[in-house]
Design an enzyme around this catalytic site. Structure first.
Site, PDB file in Angstrom:
ATOM      1  N   HIS A  54       0.854  -1.189   0.000  1.00  0.00           N
ATOM      2  CA  HIS A  54       0.000   0.000   0.000  1.00  0.00           C
ATOM      3  C   HIS A  54       0.887   1.235   0.000  1.00  0.00           C
ATOM      4  O   HIS A  54       1.944   1.226   0.625  1.00  0.00           O
ATOM      5  CB  HIS A  54      -0.906   0.008   1.245  1.00  0.00           C
ATOM      6  CG  HIS A  54      -2.054   0.952   1.121  1.00  0.00           C
ATOM      7  ND1 HIS A  54      -1.959   2.278   1.427  1.00  0.00           N
ATOM      8  CD2 HIS A  54      -3.319   0.745   0.697  1.00  0.00           C
ATOM      9  CE1 HIS A  54      -3.124   2.858   1.205  1.00  0.00           C
ATOM     10  NE2 HIS A  54      -3.972   1.961   0.758  1.00  0.00           N
ATOM     11  N   ASP A 105      -7.993  -5.305   0.199  1.00  0.00           N
ATOM     12  CA  ASP A 105      -8.465  -6.129  -0.908  1.00  0.00           C
ATOM     13  C   ASP A 105      -8.062  -7.587  -0.805  1.00  0.00           C
ATOM     14  O   ASP A 105      -8.553  -8.416  -1.564  1.00  0.00           O
ATOM     15  CB  ASP A 105      -7.921  -5.559  -2.232  1.00  0.00           C
ATOM     16  CG  ASP A 105      -8.583  -4.250  -2.572  1.00  0.00           C
ATOM     17  OD1 ASP A 105      -9.775  -4.112  -2.261  1.00  0.00           O
ATOM     18  OD2 ASP A 105      -7.909  -3.371  -3.131  1.00  0.00           O
TER      19      ASP A 105
HETATM   20  N1  ACO Z   1       4.149  -7.643  -4.647  1.00  0.00           N
HETATM   21  C1  ACO Z   1       5.485  -7.633  -4.820  1.00  0.00           C
HETATM   22  N2  ACO Z   1       6.256  -6.534  -4.716  1.00  0.00           N
HETATM   23  C2  ACO Z   1       5.643  -5.376  -4.417  1.00  0.00           C
HETATM   24  C3  ACO Z   1       4.242  -5.311  -4.211  1.00  0.00           C
HETATM   25  C4  ACO Z   1       3.493  -6.489  -4.342  1.00  0.00           C
HETATM   26  N3  ACO Z   1       2.181  -6.487  -4.162  1.00  0.00           N
HETATM   27  N4  ACO Z   1       3.900  -4.035  -3.937  1.00  0.00           N
HETATM   28  C5  ACO Z   1       5.025  -3.318  -3.950  1.00  0.00           C
HETATM   29  N5  ACO Z   1       6.080  -4.129  -4.256  1.00  0.00           N
HETATM   30  C6  ACO Z   1       7.496  -3.727  -4.319  1.00  0.00           C
HETATM   31  C7  ACO Z   1       7.778  -2.981  -5.625  1.00  0.00           C
HETATM   32  O1  ACO Z   1       8.230  -3.870  -6.627  1.00  0.00           O
HETATM   33  C8  ACO Z   1       8.847  -2.001  -5.207  1.00  0.00           C
HETATM   34  O2  ACO Z   1      10.079  -2.685  -5.158  1.00  0.00           O
HETATM   35  P1  ACO Z   1      11.460  -1.888  -5.496  1.00  0.00           P
HETATM   36  O3  ACO Z   1      11.573  -0.823  -4.444  1.00  0.00           O
HETATM   37  O4  ACO Z   1      12.498  -2.950  -5.410  1.00  0.00           O
HETATM   38  O5  ACO Z   1      11.272  -1.328  -6.889  1.00  0.00           O
HETATM   39  C9  ACO Z   1       8.476  -1.639  -3.760  1.00  0.00           C
HETATM   40  O6  ACO Z   1       7.713  -2.770  -3.269  1.00  0.00           O
HETATM   41  C10 ACO Z   1       7.610  -0.385  -3.631  1.00  0.00           C
HETATM   42  O7  ACO Z   1       6.503  -0.514  -4.523  1.00  0.00           O
HETATM   43  P2  ACO Z   1       5.884   0.701  -5.312  1.00  0.00           P
HETATM   44  O8  ACO Z   1       5.075   0.192  -6.464  1.00  0.00           O
HETATM   45  O9  ACO Z   1       6.925   1.726  -5.601  1.00  0.00           O
HETATM   46  O10 ACO Z   1       4.919   1.286  -4.193  1.00  0.00           O
HETATM   47  P3  ACO Z   1       3.668   2.194  -4.429  1.00  0.00           P
HETATM   48  O11 ACO Z   1       3.426   2.872  -3.159  1.00  0.00           O
HETATM   49  O12 ACO Z   1       3.838   3.034  -5.650  1.00  0.00           O
HETATM   50  O13 ACO Z   1       2.503   1.136  -4.771  1.00  0.00           O
HETATM   51  C11 ACO Z   1       0.688  -0.344  -4.625  1.00  0.00           C
HETATM   52  C12 ACO Z   1       1.522   0.724  -3.902  1.00  0.00           C
HETATM   53  C13 ACO Z   1       0.240   0.176  -6.019  1.00  0.00           C
HETATM   54  C14 ACO Z   1      -0.566  -0.613  -3.807  1.00  0.00           C
HETATM   55  C15 ACO Z   1       1.539  -1.623  -4.774  1.00  0.00           C
HETATM   56  O14 ACO Z   1       1.920  -2.104  -3.490  1.00  0.00           O
HETATM   57  C16 ACO Z   1       0.825  -2.726  -5.567  1.00  0.00           C
HETATM   58  O15 ACO Z   1       0.870  -2.714  -6.800  1.00  0.00           O
HETATM   59  N6  ACO Z   1       0.130  -3.680  -4.862  1.00  0.00           N
HETATM   60  C17 ACO Z   1      -0.631  -4.692  -5.494  1.00  0.00           C
HETATM   61  C18 ACO Z   1      -1.974  -4.111  -5.942  1.00  0.00           C
HETATM   62  C19 ACO Z   1      -2.908  -3.853  -4.779  1.00  0.00           C
HETATM   63  O16 ACO Z   1      -3.101  -4.695  -3.911  1.00  0.00           O
HETATM   64  N7  ACO Z   1      -3.547  -2.676  -4.804  1.00  0.00           N
HETATM   65  C20 ACO Z   1      -4.555  -2.298  -3.779  1.00  0.00           C
HETATM   66  C21 ACO Z   1      -4.120  -1.117  -2.996  1.00  0.00           C
HETATM   67  S1  ACO Z   1      -5.282  -0.825  -1.725  1.00  0.00           S
HETATM   68  C22 ACO Z   1      -6.542  -0.042  -2.453  1.00  0.00           C
HETATM   69  O17 ACO Z   1      -6.478   0.574  -3.456  1.00  0.00           O
HETATM   70  C23 ACO Z   1      -7.826  -0.186  -1.816  1.00  0.00           C
END
Ligand code: ACO
Length: 427
Positions: A305, A362
């Site tokens: 998140h 979620d």
């Molecule tokens: N699985 C594996 N790796 C992950 C995940 C994941 N679910 N989420 C983040 N990471 C990793 C990224 O690869 C990144 O790694 P790096 O630093 O080596 O490049 C690091 O963690 C940070 O991730 P970002 O994408 O930069 O974080 P951001 O804050 O932009 O994204 C997000 C947050 C979009 C929710 C992300 O965690 C994700 O895509 N999760 C899966 C989708 C999801 O569950 N979305 C629901 C959010 S809650 C809502 O909207 C109600």
């Protein structure tokens, strides 16, 4: 003068005020920075930028805290009702018994849709995604309620808000009914907001539908958990759309469009699909390895998140609700066991620990929605239904703010510099 932040650029020192809220990080007021320095700030994704001030919802992502108007989400989910939370978000305080009665009555009197809107549905393919229908139908409301389009009038804004909260269950249930070819069910005002939605979704005109109180309670709680979440992507979209003075129904349609994406509200659908794909706990290590592989775009859906770097407090309640509903219905689902195991393995893996990736709301919501009988394609539509109150509360707050301006970000331009046009025969 209070605390200031000194910024040194191009040999020049400028001081900017530091503003404090009631709780949470202070902010540096950079509104005059461009005039002072000729420079913009750069923050794509808004990771360090507060886009507004707001008194509705507070999140402490490091501690896993979520408060609506100061009340912890756990207490609201356990003790309150969705109608009460709607009132709280819109008005700032919990209602008295009479106020709640009047509010619930008002909402129940706005649940019907104009019959012309029902015709609108037949223009969609039967296999249309419910979110595609929601975007279209909610946007189309703007053509039906011109009398609540004067956004400068607080009374009209409140009527538009009530209409949206009241009509969303009808619109979402009709999207579902349309997809399975069953007749639309009209709202029934003696049922609760949530009971009415369940009947419009799962009832048929040929039979009396009896609302199951366990499902009704669980569904109401799911709505509470999704009601608002401060300046997330869809709420910011609603605010930005509304900042131009646009029609409220069109603004909410914009929020629905943003919510649809798999990185936001669409994650509940994606999370359950992923759990089904994993299938059995023995496959979990393979998927964990894929999630960690930089060359694989796969992510664990329902994990991570932008704000929570701790367990999402909504996921805690959601997991507990799954247990309660399964127990009351005397059912089990191997997908839930896979989810629990996946969580356990991920939370003990250094990759997820270091990046502070925890289950979000979620991760478990799809399991319970599926047990209640919703197809995966409806999950995000339910999220949109519940989030509508947050969107309208935030939209109202923005419009009533005397400092409100049209939202207009700037950019770091990286394209071609000025050049002369070349006629096509010379290119
Ligand atoms: N699985 C594996 N790796 C992950 C995940 C994941 N679910 N989420 C983040 N990471 C990793 C990224 O690869 C990144 O790694 P790096 O630093 O080596 O490049 C690091 O963690 C940070 O991730 P970002 O994408 O930069 O974080 P951001 O804050 O932009 O994204 C997000 C947050 C979009 C929710 C992300 O965690 C994700 O895509 N999760 C899966 C989708 C999801 O569950 N979305 C629901 C959010 S809650 C809502 O909207 C109600």
């Amino acid at each position: 003068m209070g605390e200031t932040a000194k910024i040194s650029v191009a040999g020049k020192d400028v001081e900017n005020a530091v503003m404090s809220g009631t709780v949470g990080p202070d902010v540096i007021d950079i509104r005059k920075l461009y005039a002072q320095t000729g420079m913009f700030t750069y923050d794509p994704g808004f990771t360090s930028t507060a886009s507004c001030d707001s008194a509705i919802t507070y999140i402490d992502g490091d501690e896993g805290v979520l408060l609506h108007r100061g009340y912890p989400i756990g207490q609201l989910a356990e003790k309150s009702s969705f109608m009460e939370v709607c009132y709280l978000l819109l008005n700032g305080e919990l209602p008295s018994k009479d106020e709640l009665g009047t509010f619930s009555h008002t909402i129940s009197r706005h649940t019907m849709l104009h019959e012309q809107l029902a015709n609108f549905y037949s223009g969609f393919r039967r296999d249309a995604h419910p979110m595609a229908i929601m975007c279209g139908v909610v946007g189309a409301l703007s053509a039906f309620y011109a009398d609540s389009a004067d956004v400068t009038d607080p009374y009209q804004r409140m009527i538009a808000s009530h209409r949206l909260i009241a009509k969303m269950p009808t619109i979402a249930a009709m999207a579902y009914k349309y997809s399975i070819g069953q007749p639309f069910m009209h709202p029934k005002n003696d049922l609760s907001y949530t009971g009415n939605f369940l009947r419009m979704t799962f009832g048929v005109p040929a039979e009396e539908y009896v609302v199951d109180p366990v499902i009704e309670k669980a569904m109401d709680r799911i709505f509470i958990l999704h009601a608002d979440h401060e300046q997330n992507a869809s709420t910011s979209t609603v605010r930005l759309a509304g900042s131009s003075g646009a029609n409220p129904f069109a603004c909410i349609a914009a929020g629905i469009a943003c919510l649809w994406g798999p990185a936001h509200g669409g994650a509940n659908e994606a999370a359950l699909n992923m759990l089904h794909e994993i299938g059995t706990p023995d496959k979990i290590p393979e998927y964990i390895a894929r999630a960690k592989d930089k060359n694989d775009p796969f992510r664990l859906m329902g994990f991570g998140h932008r704000v929570y770097k701790n367990y999402d407090p909504r996921a805690t309640v959601m997991q507990q609700t799954v247990r309660e509903v399964f127990k009351a219905m005397n059912v089990s689902d191997p997908v839930f066991d896979t989810a629990l195991k996946l969580e356990e393995i991920a939370l003990s893996d250094p990759y997820f620990i270091e990046k502070k990736l925890f289950p979000n709301v979620d991760f478990y919501s799809g399991i319970i929605l599926s047990a209640i009988g919703f197809p995966t394609t409806m999950f995000t539509a339910l999220f949109a239904l519940a989030r509508t109150v947050g969107w309208v509360a935030q939209w109202n707050e923005m419009i009533s703010d005397p400092q409100q301006k049209i939202g207009r970000p700037r950019q770091l331009y990286t394209g071609a510099t000025e050049r002369d046009y070349v006629p096509v025969e010379k290119r």
